[in-house]
Design a protein around this motif. Sequence first.
Motif, PDB file in Angstrom:
ATOM      1  N   VAL A  71      58.660  51.596  70.063  1.00 33.85           N
ATOM      2  CA  VAL A  71      58.770  52.045  68.675  1.00 33.85           C
ATOM      3  C   VAL A  71      58.551  50.878  67.721  1.00 33.85           C
ATOM      4  O   VAL A  71      57.866  51.014  66.702  1.00 33.85           O
ATOM      5  CB  VAL A  71      60.144  52.729  68.431  1.00 33.85           C
ATOM      6  N   GLN A  72      59.108  49.711  68.049  1.00 27.57           N
ATOM      7  CA  GLN A  72      58.905  48.539  67.192  1.00 27.57           C
ATOM      8  C   GLN A  72      57.436  48.130  67.179  1.00 27.57           C
ATOM      9  O   GLN A  72      56.892  47.782  66.131  1.00 27.57           O
ATOM     10  CB  GLN A  72      59.793  47.391  67.656  1.00 27.57           C
ATOM     11  N   ALA A  73      56.781  48.181  68.353  1.00 29.27           N
ATOM     12  CA  ALA A  73      55.355  47.853  68.410  1.00 29.27           C
ATOM     13  C   ALA A  73      54.545  48.851  67.585  1.00 29.27           C
ATOM     14  O   ALA A  73      53.638  48.467  66.829  1.00 29.27           O
ATOM     15  CB  ALA A  73      54.873  47.832  69.858  1.00 29.27           C
ATOM     16  N   ALA A  74      54.880  50.126  67.716  1.00 28.12           N
ATOM     17  CA  ALA A  74      54.174  51.149  66.937  1.00 28.12           C
ATOM     18  C   ALA A  74      54.424  50.954  65.449  1.00 28.12           C
ATOM     19  O   ALA A  74      53.500  51.090  64.632  1.00 28.12           O
ATOM     20  CB  ALA A  74      54.630  52.541  67.371  1.00 28.12           C
ATOM     21  N   ASN A  75      55.647  50.599  65.103  1.00 34.12           N
ATOM     22  CA  ASN A  75      55.986  50.367  63.700  1.00 34.12           C
ATOM     23  C   ASN A  75      55.193  49.188  63.141  1.00 34.12           C
ATOM     24  O   ASN A  75      54.667  49.247  62.030  1.00 34.12           O
ATOM     25  CB  ASN A  75      57.487  50.131  63.566  1.00 34.12           C
ATOM     26  N   THR A  76      55.087  48.124  63.919  1.00 33.86           N
ATOM     27  CA  THR A  76      54.311  46.952  63.491  1.00 33.86           C
ATOM     28  C   THR A  76      52.845  47.333  63.297  1.00 33.86           C
ATOM     29  O   THR A  76      52.213  46.955  62.304  1.00 33.86           O
ATOM     30  CB  THR A  76      54.440  45.831  64.544  1.00 33.86           C
ATOM     31  N   THR A  77      52.303  48.080  64.250  1.00 33.85           N
ATOM     32  CA  THR A  77      50.901  48.510  64.158  1.00 33.85           C
ATOM     33  C   THR A  77      50.685  49.378  62.920  1.00 33.85           C
ATOM     34  O   THR A  77      49.704  49.204  62.190  1.00 33.85           O
ATOM     35  CB  THR A  77      50.508  49.294  65.426  1.00 33.85           C
ATOM     36  N   GLU A  83      48.818  48.138  55.550  1.00 36.59           N
ATOM     37  CA  GLU A  83      48.392  46.990  54.742  1.00 36.59           C
ATOM     38  C   GLU A  83      46.870  46.979  54.608  1.00 36.59           C
ATOM     39  O   GLU A  83      46.344  46.751  53.517  1.00 36.59           O
ATOM     40  CB  GLU A  83      48.877  45.689  55.381  1.00 36.59           C
ATOM     41  N   ARG A  84      46.183  47.236  55.731  1.00 34.69           N
ATOM     42  CA  ARG A  84      44.714  47.278  55.665  1.00 34.69           C
ATOM     43  C   ARG A  84      44.247  48.390  54.736  1.00 34.69           C
ATOM     44  O   ARG A  84      43.321  48.196  53.940  1.00 34.69           O
ATOM     45  CB  ARG A  84      44.130  47.510  57.053  1.00 34.69           C
ATOM     46  N   GLU A  85      44.882  49.542  54.857  1.00 35.13           N
ATOM     47  CA  GLU A  85      44.509  50.669  54.004  1.00 35.13           C
ATOM     48  C   GLU A  85      44.766  50.330  52.542  1.00 35.13           C
ATOM     49  O   GLU A  85      43.949  50.641  51.677  1.00 35.13           O
ATOM     50  CB  GLU A  85      45.312  51.905  54.411  1.00 35.13           C
ATOM     51  N   HIS A  86      45.894  49.671  52.280  1.00 36.91           N
ATOM     52  CA  HIS A  86      46.208  49.277  50.905  1.00 36.91           C
ATOM     53  C   HIS A  86      45.165  48.284  50.382  1.00 36.91           C
ATOM     54  O   HIS A  86      44.702  48.400  49.244  1.00 36.91           O
ATOM     55  CB  HIS A  86      47.615  48.664  50.852  1.00 36.91           C
ATOM     56  N   GLU A  87      44.807  47.302  51.210  1.00 31.81           N
ATOM     57  CA  GLU A  87      43.792  46.327  50.801  1.00 31.81           C
ATOM     58  C   GLU A  87      42.450  47.012  50.566  1.00 31.81           C
ATOM     59  O   GLU A  87      41.759  46.717  49.592  1.00 31.81           O
ATOM     60  CB  GLU A  87      43.654  45.242  51.876  1.00 31.81           C
TER      61      GLU A  87
END
Length: 149
Positions: A71-77, A83-87
């Motif tokens: 879940v933490q790995a998925a959350n990080t991804t 962030e990429r989408e925001h950029e």
Amino acid sequence: VGEIYSRLLDHRPVIQGEIRYFIKEFEEKRGLRELRVLENLKNTILEANEHVLLRNEQALHHSLSEVLKRVQAANTTIQRLQEREHEERKLQEDKLLAREEKQVAHWEEFMREQQKQRGEVDEEHRKAVERLREQYSEMEKDLAKYSSF
């Protein structure tokens, strides 16, 4: 009346007989078999509590730690994707604003050019009207010369 009462309404002798039959059946015929069964159940439950429950708890903690890591790995991804989408969205907005500013500048240039051309056309029209006035004025003079004859 007492005998009718005891036969119809007094159930104590019947109940006492049933109780004696139950005790006799339970204690004499079955002996300690139920007690042994209950003891075996108790031992099975204690074993389950001590061993099986402990193993299940350890397996559960291990599984939950694995799930937590995933879940933490998925959350990080997902955060990276956001962030990429925001950029990307910011970049698109910047491009859109630049295009809009360019379009506004182009429109203003177009309108200035139109004003300039309108002024030139108005000037040509004014000159043409002036020439026609002069021409008609001369024609009227010529007509006045010929009409006086």
